[in-house]
Design an enzyme around this catalytic site. Sequence first.
Site, short mmCIF file in Angstrom:
data_model
loop_
_atom_site.label_atom_id
_atom_site.label_comp_id
_atom_site.label_asym_id
_atom_site.label_seq_id
_atom_site.Cartn_x
_atom_site.Cartn_y
_atom_site.Cartn_z
N TYR A 200 21.85 -48.14 -47.71
CA TYR A 200 22.98 -48.81 -47.13
C TYR A 200 23.56 -49.57 -48.53
O TYR A 200 22.63 -49.97 -49.36
CB TYR A 200 22.87 -49.86 -46.14
CG TYR A 200 22.55 -49.21 -44.71
CD1 TYR A 200 23.74 -48.86 -43.86
CD2 TYR A 200 21.35 -48.90 -44.34
CE1 TYR A 200 23.47 -48.42 -42.63
CE2 TYR A 200 20.97 -48.38 -42.99
CZ TYR A 200 22.20 -48.22 -42.18
OH TYR A 200 21.83 -47.81 -40.96
N TYR B 168 15.66 -43.64 -43.18
CA TYR B 168 14.95 -44.57 -44.06
C TYR B 168 13.78 -45.48 -43.24
O TYR B 168 13.94 -45.60 -41.93
CB TYR B 168 15.85 -45.60 -44.64
CG TYR B 168 16.96 -46.27 -43.52
CD1 TYR B 168 16.35 -47.45 -42.91
CD2 TYR B 168 18.05 -45.84 -42.92
CE1 TYR B 168 17.18 -48.17 -41.84
CE2 TYR B 168 18.88 -46.33 -41.97
CZ TYR B 168 18.48 -47.40 -41.30
OH TYR B 168 18.99 -48.21 -40.55
N ARG C 159 13.76 -44.97 -39.22
CA ARG C 159 14.87 -44.65 -38.55
C ARG C 159 15.35 -43.30 -38.62
O ARG C 159 15.62 -42.72 -39.70
CB ARG C 159 16.23 -45.51 -38.84
CG ARG C 159 15.84 -47.15 -38.66
CD ARG C 159 15.83 -47.63 -37.27
NE ARG C 159 16.30 -46.72 -36.03
CZ ARG C 159 17.56 -46.90 -35.64
NH1 ARG C 159 18.46 -47.64 -36.45
NH2 ARG C 159 18.20 -46.20 -34.62
N HIS D 40 21.54 -41.74 -38.43
CA HIS D 40 22.29 -42.13 -37.55
C HIS D 40 23.48 -42.77 -38.06
O HIS D 40 23.41 -43.01 -39.23
CB HIS D 40 21.64 -43.24 -36.47
CG HIS D 40 21.35 -44.19 -37.46
ND1 HIS D 40 20.14 -44.61 -38.12
CD2 HIS D 40 21.92 -45.37 -37.51
CE1 HIS D 40 19.85 -45.74 -38.42
NE2 HIS D 40 20.96 -46.34 -38.34
N HIS E 206 26.24 -45.73 -37.12
CA HIS E 206 26.54 -46.87 -36.17
C HIS E 206 28.15 -46.74 -35.62
O HIS E 206 29.10 -46.28 -36.80
CB HIS E 206 26.46 -48.28 -37.03
CG HIS E 206 25.11 -48.51 -37.39
ND1 HIS E 206 24.32 -49.20 -36.42
CD2 HIS E 206 24.48 -48.20 -38.31
CE1 HIS E 206 23.18 -49.50 -36.91
NE2 HIS E 206 23.06 -48.76 -38.22
#
Lengths: 193, 233
Positions: free
Chosen positions: B103, B142, B152, B155, B157
């Site tokens: 991110y 990640y 995770r 995905h 959000h």
Amino acid sequence: MSNDHPLGQTPSQTVGPFFAYGLTPEQYGYNWPSIAGPEMADEATAGERIIFEGCVFDGAGQPVTDALIEIWQADGAGTYATAQGRNTGFTGFGRAGTGVAGDGVFRFATIKPGAPSATEAPHINIILTMRGLLMHTFTRAYFDGEARNARDPVLAQVPADRRSTLLARQSAPGVWRFDIHMQGESETVFFDL
Amino acid sequence: MVKVLTPRDFGSHPAYIDKNYRSTALRGPTRPLIPIRGISLAAPVYGHDRVSAGDADLTANGRKDGDPQGERIIVTGRVLDDAGRPLANTLVEIWQANAAGRYIHVVDQHPAPIDPNFFGGGRCLTDDQGRYRFVTIKPGAYPWGNHANAWRPNHIHFSVFGHQFGQRLVTQMYFPGDPLLALDPIYLGVPAKSRERMVAQFSIDATKENYALGYVFDIVLRGESATPWENHA
């Protein structure tokens, strides 16, 4: 679900720790316009200017520094904005993360809402979400000392011994403090609405 | 007159405290929610005017000197209520990791590369059929600190408002066939019967020839019941 509501609702998931650049970019210094932020009123907004601030505490009493708070309120005259019309410069919707000030505080510059109807007390609607919260919570902040609180139909549905968790208190002139406790003795009331 | 919403279907949503997702232990409320009936509020006016057309193309909105790295994809779908009615003109916001699983958020310290041409945030308003559409890069998996060797799944959000305050939804969209889904406490925190509603479907119809694979993810919010309520005063 019933026959006239055949589709299953999409499940909720946590907002996670990294929402800031997507949902609150300006507040966190990312180069993208925010749709809403903590500065809700401008010079043209009618009403009593207030700071609405507080902290979110976890079950160990520690401030949560990655929560997202959304607030939605009526204007000073008690009217909610609609897509068709609103007070100049005031949508009544604000968004703030708790990760900027360093102490976990959220702080909105807004105006004190008026009472939305003859029976309701002035209040601020709150949506709270964060890492570790699998579904957002709804709560409300009322204003301590407001006579209308005694007759408010939502407060009346809250057990008397928990109503104080929904009261913002004046901590300085024009500053209203509303702490949110996720757990513990003074766990804030959260609503299913 | 404003209509009341169908109840939140708690049987489809995760519980607040989940022993396998560690952070819930101190952050989930422990007391029952207090039901408030008869309250009806329109969704917030969140500033539609700040959403611009370019916000829905994540392969372009962070570009500095070239294309972002990774697999370009199209993510599209409809926002519906639980009676199947489309929700037009409602805000859909997304944020995600880049192709390497990193991110842009300053707090993310995963040692995978930042992509200088990828920001990772997007938003758009649904059209009159409730449709939204994003062009983006498939996010990478990640690691996270929940338990040993925790990863995770890929995905994206999602944040959605709907037309009423009570329709608010924050969720995550997953990808079909991801082996990490069976190991992810956040995904598994949702009851088995409703988990797959969070998994997008590959769609050859949404796929753009010679350009990008398409995934369809419909989002279902609480509906408005047929029973009208008198609004405030």
